[in-house]
Design a protein around this motif. Sequence first.
Motif, mmCIF file in Angstrom:
data_model
loop_
_atom_site.group_PDB
_atom_site.id
_atom_site.type_symbol
_atom_site.label_atom_id
_atom_site.label_comp_id
_atom_site.label_asym_id
_atom_site.label_seq_id
_atom_site.Cartn_x
_atom_site.Cartn_y
_atom_site.Cartn_z
ATOM 1 N N MET A 152 27.002 -4.582 -20.476
ATOM 2 C CA MET A 152 27.850 -3.918 -21.458
ATOM 3 C C MET A 152 27.308 -4.148 -22.874
ATOM 4 S SD MET A 152 30.462 -2.047 -21.564
ATOM 5 C CE MET A 152 32.107 -1.747 -21.981
ATOM 6 N N ARG A 153 26.867 -5.361 -23.139
ATOM 7 C CA ARG A 153 26.334 -5.646 -24.474
ATOM 8 C C ARG A 153 25.070 -4.841 -24.757
ATOM 9 N NH1 ARG A 153 28.774 -10.929 -23.973
ATOM 10 N NH2 ARG A 153 30.048 -11.205 -25.832
ATOM 11 N N MET A 154 24.285 -4.604 -23.713
ATOM 12 C CA MET A 154 23.074 -3.810 -23.908
ATOM 13 C C MET A 154 23.421 -2.360 -24.257
ATOM 14 S SD MET A 154 20.582 -5.794 -23.805
ATOM 15 C CE MET A 154 19.239 -4.650 -23.791
ATOM 16 N N GLN A 155 24.486 -1.833 -23.660
ATOM 17 C CA GLN A 155 24.929 -0.485 -24.000
ATOM 18 C C GLN A 155 25.346 -0.417 -25.457
ATOM 19 O OE1 GLN A 155 27.766 -0.122 -20.583
ATOM 20 N NE2 GLN A 155 27.291 2.032 -20.918
ATOM 21 N N VAL A 156 26.117 -1.408 -25.889
ATOM 22 C CA VAL A 156 26.590 -1.413 -27.270
ATOM 23 C C VAL A 156 25.426 -1.605 -28.234
ATOM 24 C CG1 VAL A 156 28.083 -2.574 -28.919
ATOM 25 C CG2 VAL A 156 28.873 -2.179 -26.602
ATOM 26 N N ALA A 157 24.479 -2.466 -27.870
ATOM 27 C CA ALA A 157 23.307 -2.655 -28.718
ATOM 28 C C ALA A 157 22.513 -1.355 -28.833
ATOM 29 C CB ALA A 157 22.431 -3.776 -28.163
ATOM 30 N N ALA A 158 22.350 -0.661 -27.715
ATOM 31 C CA ALA A 158 21.635 0.619 -27.748
ATOM 32 C C ALA A 158 22.404 1.651 -28.575
ATOM 33 C CB ALA A 158 21.421 1.137 -26.328
ATOM 34 N N GLY A 159 23.718 1.688 -28.401
ATOM 35 C CA GLY A 159 24.529 2.613 -29.188
ATOM 36 C C GLY A 159 24.480 2.294 -30.671
ATOM 37 N N SER A 160 24.504 1.013 -31.008
ATOM 38 C CA SER A 160 24.410 0.606 -32.408
ATOM 39 C C SER A 160 23.064 1.011 -33.000
ATOM 40 C CB SER A 160 24.580 -0.913 -32.532
ATOM 41 O OG SER A 160 25.834 -1.312 -32.071
#
Length: 159
Positions: free
Chosen positions: A1-9
């Motif tokens: 999940m954190r990787m998704q948010v990092a990619a989205g950011s």
Amino acid sequence: MRMQVAAGSALIGAGVAVNDYVQSPVARAVGYGSLVLSGAAVVAMGQDRSGEKYLFSADSATMVDQIRQEIGDLGVTPGPESDVDAITERGPLVTWLLLAVFIIAFVALVYLSVRLDLAVMKKLAGFFEKRGASRPFTCTGMVYAAAVYAIFELEERTK
């Protein structure tokens, strides 16, 4: 999940930084569109906490059942409180008028929020430009990306 948010950011930061690297409005629009599609792909291919696909469930019957439960089984079990009776009491004209009001309000809110975002972005870029940044929108994009990720972390910690 954190990787998704990092990619989205990172995609949000890249979207703001496009202003420094692309001068043509048409090319900039193409760049924004490709970033939006990339973000949609990140969300669609990601997994939730249980390891299932976030958007596309392996079992479509389970997904349909979850959607029905979330909307309260509208139209599935007609009765005195059903959505079917509410529509027939008001008539289709009122329903379409309410839909039109909703669409107009939605478009107005999106327009105002985009205008506010652009104003804040330009102010922040101006701040960086006054301080000697050669690529002020890139600096602004980093601030936006950090803010998005920080909001996610804050939300995760409060759960």
